[in-house]
Design a protein around this motif. Structure first.
Motif, PDB file in Angstrom:
ATOM      1  N   ASN A  61      -8.392  97.068  37.758  1.00  0.00           N
ATOM      2  CA  ASN A  61      -8.287  97.040  36.318  1.00  0.00           C
ATOM      3  C   ASN A  61      -6.836  97.283  35.925  1.00  0.00           C
ATOM      4  OD1 ASN A  61      -8.868  97.217  33.615  1.00  0.00           O
ATOM      5  ND2 ASN A  61     -10.571  98.650  33.893  1.00  0.00           N
ATOM      6  N   ALA A  62      -6.199  96.298  35.309  1.00  0.00           N
ATOM      7  CA  ALA A  62      -4.830  96.493  34.829  1.00  0.00           C
ATOM      8  C   ALA A  62      -4.518  95.403  33.818  1.00  0.00           C
ATOM      9  CB  ALA A  62      -3.829  96.403  35.982  1.00  0.00           C
ATOM     10  N   ALA A  63      -3.604  95.688  32.918  1.00  0.00           N
ATOM     11  CA  ALA A  63      -3.254  94.721  31.875  1.00  0.00           C
ATOM     12  C   ALA A  63      -2.789  93.402  32.493  1.00  0.00           C
ATOM     13  CB  ALA A  63      -2.166  95.297  30.974  1.00  0.00           C
ATOM     14  N   HIS A  64      -2.103  93.500  33.625  1.00  0.00           N
ATOM     15  CA  HIS A  64      -1.562  92.252  34.186  1.00  0.00           C
ATOM     16  C   HIS A  64      -2.597  91.444  34.963  1.00  0.00           C
ATOM     17  CE1 HIS A  64      -0.577  95.386  37.198  1.00  0.00           C
ATOM     18  NE2 HIS A  64      -0.794  94.450  38.093  1.00  0.00           N
ATOM     19  N   TYR A  65      -3.849  91.874  34.943  1.00  0.00           N
ATOM     20  CA  TYR A  65      -4.916  91.013  35.478  1.00  0.00           C
ATOM     21  C   TYR A  65      -5.755  90.405  34.353  1.00  0.00           C
ATOM     22  CZ  TYR A  65      -3.785  93.332  39.897  1.00  0.00           C
ATOM     23  OH  TYR A  65      -3.132  93.810  40.997  1.00  0.00           O
ATOM     24  N   ARG A  66      -5.449  90.781  33.117  1.00  0.00           N
ATOM     25  CA  ARG A  66      -6.292  90.354  31.994  1.00  0.00           C
ATOM     26  C   ARG A  66      -6.434  88.834  31.924  1.00  0.00           C
ATOM     27  NH1 ARG A  66      -7.097  93.044  27.233  1.00  0.00           N
ATOM     28  NH2 ARG A  66      -5.265  94.304  27.682  1.00  0.00           N
ATOM     29  N   ASP A  67      -5.300  88.143  32.013  1.00  0.00           N
ATOM     30  CA  ASP A  67      -5.313  86.702  31.782  1.00  0.00           C
ATOM     31  C   ASP A  67      -5.535  85.895  33.057  1.00  0.00           C
ATOM     32  OD1 ASP A  67      -4.867  87.183  29.074  1.00  0.00           O
ATOM     33  OD2 ASP A  67      -2.704  87.366  29.412  1.00  0.00           O
ATOM     34  N   GLN A  68      -5.842  86.564  34.149  1.00  0.00           N
ATOM     35  CA  GLN A  68      -6.174  85.875  35.405  1.00  0.00           C
ATOM     36  C   GLN A  68      -5.003  85.034  35.912  1.00  0.00           C
ATOM     37  OE1 GLN A  68      -9.547  86.374  36.807  1.00  0.00           O
ATOM     38  NE2 GLN A  68      -9.153  88.038  35.373  1.00  0.00           N
ATOM     39  N   LEU A  69      -3.780  85.508  35.692  1.00  0.00           N
ATOM     40  CA  LEU A  69      -2.621  84.736  36.152  1.00  0.00           C
ATOM     41  C   LEU A  69      -2.572  84.765  37.675  1.00  0.00           C
ATOM     42  CD1 LEU A  69      -0.173  85.880  33.381  1.00  0.00           C
ATOM     43  CD2 LEU A  69      -1.426  83.721  33.552  1.00  0.00           C
ATOM     44  N   VAL A  70      -2.324  83.589  38.229  1.00  0.00           N
ATOM     45  CA  VAL A  70      -2.602  83.379  39.647  1.00  0.00           C
ATOM     46  C   VAL A  70      -1.653  84.144  40.569  1.00  0.00           C
ATOM     47  CG1 VAL A  70      -1.192  81.288  39.881  1.00  0.00           C
ATOM     48  CG2 VAL A  70      -3.233  81.572  41.302  1.00  0.00           C
ATOM     49  N   GLU A  71      -0.421  84.353  40.146  1.00  0.00           N
ATOM     50  CA  GLU A  71       0.519  85.006  41.062  1.00  0.00           C
ATOM     51  C   GLU A  71       0.058  86.438  41.357  1.00  0.00           C
ATOM     52  OE1 GLU A  71       1.463  83.600  38.135  1.00  0.00           O
ATOM     53  OE2 GLU A  71       2.523  81.771  38.760  1.00  0.00           O
ATOM     54  N   ASN A  72      -0.330  87.148  40.309  1.00  0.00           N
ATOM     55  CA  ASN A  72      -0.818  88.515  40.508  1.00  0.00           C
ATOM     56  C   ASN A  72      -2.156  88.557  41.244  1.00  0.00           C
ATOM     57  OD1 ASN A  72       1.267  90.149  39.438  1.00  0.00           O
ATOM     58  ND2 ASN A  72       0.602  89.701  37.350  1.00  0.00           N
ATOM     59  N   LEU A  73      -3.046  87.639  40.897  1.00  0.00           N
ATOM     60  CA  LEU A  73      -4.358  87.639  41.544  1.00  0.00           C
ATOM     61  C   LEU A  73      -4.255  87.327  43.028  1.00  0.00           C
ATOM     62  CD1 LEU A  73      -6.985  85.839  39.287  1.00  0.00           C
ATOM     63  CD2 LEU A  73      -6.575  88.275  39.623  1.00  0.00           C
ATOM     64  N   ALA A  74      -3.436  86.333  43.370  1.00  0.00           N
ATOM     65  CA  ALA A  74      -3.319  85.937  44.775  1.00  0.00           C
ATOM     66  C   ALA A  74      -2.702  87.077  45.588  1.00  0.00           C
ATOM     67  CB  ALA A  74      -2.485  84.662  44.904  1.00  0.00           C
ATOM     68  N   ALA A  75      -1.722  87.752  45.013  1.00  0.00           N
ATOM     69  CA  ALA A  75      -1.080  88.855  45.742  1.00  0.00           C
ATOM     70  C   ALA A  75      -2.079  89.989  45.972  1.00  0.00           C
ATOM     71  CB  ALA A  75       0.139  89.358  44.964  1.00  0.00           C
ATOM     72  N   LEU A 100      -6.216  79.052  42.724  1.00  0.00           N
ATOM     73  CA  LEU A 100      -5.989  80.318  43.432  1.00  0.00           C
ATOM     74  C   LEU A 100      -6.066  80.209  44.958  1.00  0.00           C
ATOM     75  CD1 LEU A 100      -5.750  83.459  43.397  1.00  0.00           C
ATOM     76  CD2 LEU A 100      -8.235  83.525  43.153  1.00  0.00           C
ATOM     77  N   ALA A 101      -7.129  79.581  45.475  1.00  0.00           N
ATOM     78  CA  ALA A 101      -7.394  79.674  46.913  1.00  0.00           C
ATOM     79  C   ALA A 101      -6.237  79.182  47.798  1.00  0.00           C
ATOM     80  CB  ALA A 101      -8.696  78.937  47.253  1.00  0.00           C
ATOM     81  N   PRO A 102      -5.618  78.033  47.480  1.00  0.00           N
ATOM     82  CA  PRO A 102      -4.525  77.594  48.354  1.00  0.00           C
ATOM     83  C   PRO A 102      -3.336  78.552  48.322  1.00  0.00           C
ATOM     84  CG  PRO A 102      -5.301  75.783  46.970  1.00  0.00           C
ATOM     85  CD  PRO A 102      -5.919  77.038  46.434  1.00  0.00           C
ATOM     86  N   ARG A 103      -3.074  79.139  47.179  1.00  0.00           N
ATOM     87  CA  ARG A 103      -1.970  80.091  47.096  1.00  0.00           C
ATOM     88  C   ARG A 103      -2.278  81.311  47.959  1.00  0.00           C
ATOM     89  NH1 ARG A 103       2.455  80.844  43.341  1.00  0.00           N
ATOM     90  NH2 ARG A 103       3.300  82.918  43.715  1.00  0.00           N
ATOM     91  N   LEU A 104      -3.487  81.798  47.851  1.00  0.00           N
ATOM     92  CA  LEU A 104      -3.907  82.940  48.653  1.00  0.00           C
ATOM     93  C   LEU A 104      -3.804  82.608  50.148  1.00  0.00           C
ATOM     94  CD1 LEU A 104      -5.401  85.604  49.226  1.00  0.00           C
ATOM     95  CD2 LEU A 104      -7.546  84.387  48.759  1.00  0.00           C
TER      96      LEU A 104
END
Ligand SMILES: Cc1cc2nc3c(=O)[nH]c(=O)nc-3n(C[C@H](O)[C@H](O)[C@H](O)COP(=O)(O)OP(=O)(O)OC[C@H]3O[C@@H](n4cnc5c(N)ncnc54)[C@H](O)[C@@H]3O)c2cc1C
Ligand SMILES: Nc1ncnc2c1ncn2[C@@H]1O[C@H](COP(=O)(O)O)[C@@H](O)[C@H]1O
Lengths: 314, 249
Positions: A61-75, A100-104
């Motif tokens: 849970n964090a503000a920088h996951y709110r919008d599902q931006l891929v760089e943060n999610l993949a990391a 997301l998946a290919p970046r991950l």
């Protein structure tokens, strides 16, 4: 065997594709955990925890996951997969999962597998290539399997689970992309990829106005979702998220009605797994008739209103 | 600002491919090949950015066999300034392409890479995302609109629910969707001019990256064919069939 499903959600509700990914994950025969990263996403977390077959929900849970931006999610996901020794990671084959998946996978230095339609064993999959004209069986020895699954190929996991919940500490905000805005289509109709009946219109509809005039009463009558060919989207009759096909949405409803659509292979790629296909087209040689269970040759501007009227009579 | 545009040589989108009789792959001999349609859109976008004075140079790059030079010439004829072939006859999978493109990007230092959203042969939809991860850059996939403003880029993306707009710092990777633009046709004079534009060939081995395939493709098969059904005479018969035979309404 530990399998992670990355949840797609809007902080409130899970996307339908996640339920398909969860049931695909169960085919690995191990423990299924779900990652829900978001902000104030308790509702999505508890929904995930109540899905059958989910052993544990990991929430960040964090503000920088709110919008599902891929760089943060993949990391976040890459760190989790490494630290906790997951053997496989799945996401639904939606625009979210495909982004997301290919970046991950690249962060983990493994080859991702896209759009899996069947899982023979962990590391043994079938997927469509060439717009679904070829099915290829793929074998992968990667230590961490990363895949997206075609949602139409796996049943949605049902409710009725009781997973444990575990909170993760968020990772730092990479601060790469920023959401400027979203223009999401609002509709009272069923969601295209999950609808039992889909009615799609093509270039034959001739304009956005005509599309609405002809197609909406039919969709209303059948309780159907509305779809379209690329030509209808390109011409601006309907928004982009209506597009069915190789590079649009994949649907497999019980009934698909193609109106004024010729049946190019790129369109067929998105709908030919529908149970029953009806085509209405004035050209008796239109390729769409080669995949239709019931073909009606004629002018759609006459046929569709007649169909709507006929359906009203029990 | 330099823009790198990766372009792939694929079977033309009009061709209905056939599986080889031994199921080892797809019959490619005598089949018409073309630039991946999404890559054509990427080239167009990059050339427009150059014409608008925003980009200084557009470099097309393709990874594959010597015949990919044809694909690069197409990009040059559309207006790319120069081209690079990363040559190998080995099978390339998206992770390997991503690594090769990373090596090229490190040499060329582009501010923007515009990939296609997906190659219409493998339908992977992976390479742009992989490259962005390997570079540690931001990514904006499935772009239908792209605005460059000094050090940032604003990209409207086609997502399942509609549209989403992101802002990213440059350098970044964008992948193009169908409605980003309508690519121009290469004119005959431009096709002639393209023959004289620089096209460098770099052997893939010189880039020092591991390109060995990670996935084995065991067996190719045609999906079960749908059998064509019946033509109904009129709307009444259609309703009758849907209600009583198919029982779907
Ligand atoms: C890279 C790439 C990706 C693509 N991805 C997709 C995709 O995801 N989805 C997709 O759909 N397409 C896709 N396409 C486009 C595809 O090749 C076709 O161009 C498109 O599907 C055609 O749309 P259409 O059938 O509506 O139009 P057309 O092919 O123009 O057909 C219109 C049909 O309407 C019929 N018609 C016209 N008037 C009437 C009337 N009054 N009554 C009854 N019938 C009428 C005509 O007989 C004709 O058959 C893609 C193409 C490329 C190159
Ligand atoms: N061999 C290649 N050479 C150059 N670019 C490629 C190659 N393979 C893939 N790409 C790029 O990556 C995009 C997506 O491809 P894919 O991930 O294979 O669906 C393509 O549209 C190209 O821009």
């Amino acid at each position: 065997m530990k399998v992670l499903v990355i949840a797609e959600h809007d902080n409130h509700k899970l996307a339908a594709a996640t339920l398909n990914a969860i049931s695909a994950a169960q085919q690995f025969g191990g423990e299924v955990q779900v990652l829900v990263a978001g902000c104030d996403c308790a509702a999505a977390v508890s929904e995930a925890g109540a899905v059958q077959g989910v052993a544990q929900v990991l929430s960040a849970n964090a503000a920088h996951y709110r919008d599902q931006l891929v760089e943060n999610l993949a990391a976040l996901a890459a760190g989790l997969v490494r630290d906790e020794g997951f053997n496989a990671v799945l996401a639904g084959g939606s625009s979210f999962g495909k982004n997301l998946a290919p970046r991950l996978a690249a962060l983990l230095d493994v080859a991702p597998v896209s759009d899996v339609v069947s899982i023979a064993a962990p590391g043994r999959y079938v997927r469509p290539i060439y717009a679904g004209n070829v099915m290829v069986s793929v074998e992968s020895d990667e230590p961490m399997q990363v895949l997206t699954v075609r949602t139409t190929a796996f049943e949605a996991a049902a409710a009725g689970g009781n997973a444990t919940l575990r909170e993760l500490s968020p990772r730092e905000d990479l601060g790469v992309s920023r959401l400027v805005g979203r223009e999401l289509s609002k509709s009272e109709r069923p969601e295209l990829t999950a609808a039992r009946i889909v009615v799609s219109g093509g270039r034959g509809l001739s304009s956005g106005e005509k599309y609405r005039e002809v197609m909406e009463p039919l969709a209303d009558r059948l309780g159907a979702a509305l779809g379209a060919s690329r030509a209808a989207v390109d011409a601006g009759f309907v928004p982009n998220d209506y597009q069915v096909g190789q590079t649009g949405k994949i649907v497999a409803p019980d009934l698909y009605v193609a109106v004024g659509i010729s049946g190019a292979i790129q369109h067929l790629a998105g709908m030919k797994d529908s149970k029953v296909i009806v085509a209405i087209n004035k050209d008796p040689d239109a390729p769409i008739f080669q995949v239709s269970d019931y073909g009606l040759v004629g002018d759609l501007f006459e046929m569709v209103p007649e169909l709507v009227a006929g359906l009203a009579v029990q | 600002m330099k823009i790198l545009v990766p372009v792939k040589r694929v079977v033309d989108y009009n061709v209905k491919v056939r599986v080889k009789s031994d199921h080892s792959g797809v019959e490619l001999s005598g089949v018409k090949m073309a630039i991946n349609p999404f890559d054509e859109i990427s080239v167009e976008e990059a050339v427009r950015l150059k014409e608008a004075g925003i980009a200084s140079e557009v470099i097309a790059v393709s990874c594959g066999a010597a015949v990919c030079q044809e694909t690069l010439r197409t990009a040059l004829a559309m207006g790319a300034d120069r081209a690079i072939l990363v040559e190998t006859s080995a099978e390339l999978q998206p992770l390997a392409v991503g690594k090769l493109l990373k090596a090229v990007a490190e040499r060329e230092q582009p501010q923007l890479v515009i990939c296609g959203k997906q190659a219409i042969d493998d339908d992977a939809n992976q390479t742009g995302q992989i490259l962005a991860a390997l570079m540690g850059w931001g990514q904006a996939t499935f772009a239908s609109k792209l605005l460059v403003d000094k050090g940032t880029i604003r990209v409207t993306r086609e997502v399942d629910g509609g549209l989403e707009t992101l802002e990213l710092p440059l350098p970044a990777v964008v992948t193009s969707d169908l409605r980003l633009n309508e690519p121009r046709y290469a004119t005959l004079p431009n096709i002639m001019k393209a023959k004289k534009k620089p096209l460098d060939v770099i052997p893939a081995a010189d880039l020092g990256v591991d390109i060995a395939p990670r996935l084995r493709h065991l067996q190719h098969a045609e999906p079960p064919a749908r059998k064509a059904g019946v033509k109904v005479a009129d709307v009444a018969e259609l309703i009758e069939k849907l209600r009583h035979d198919a029982k779907v309404i």
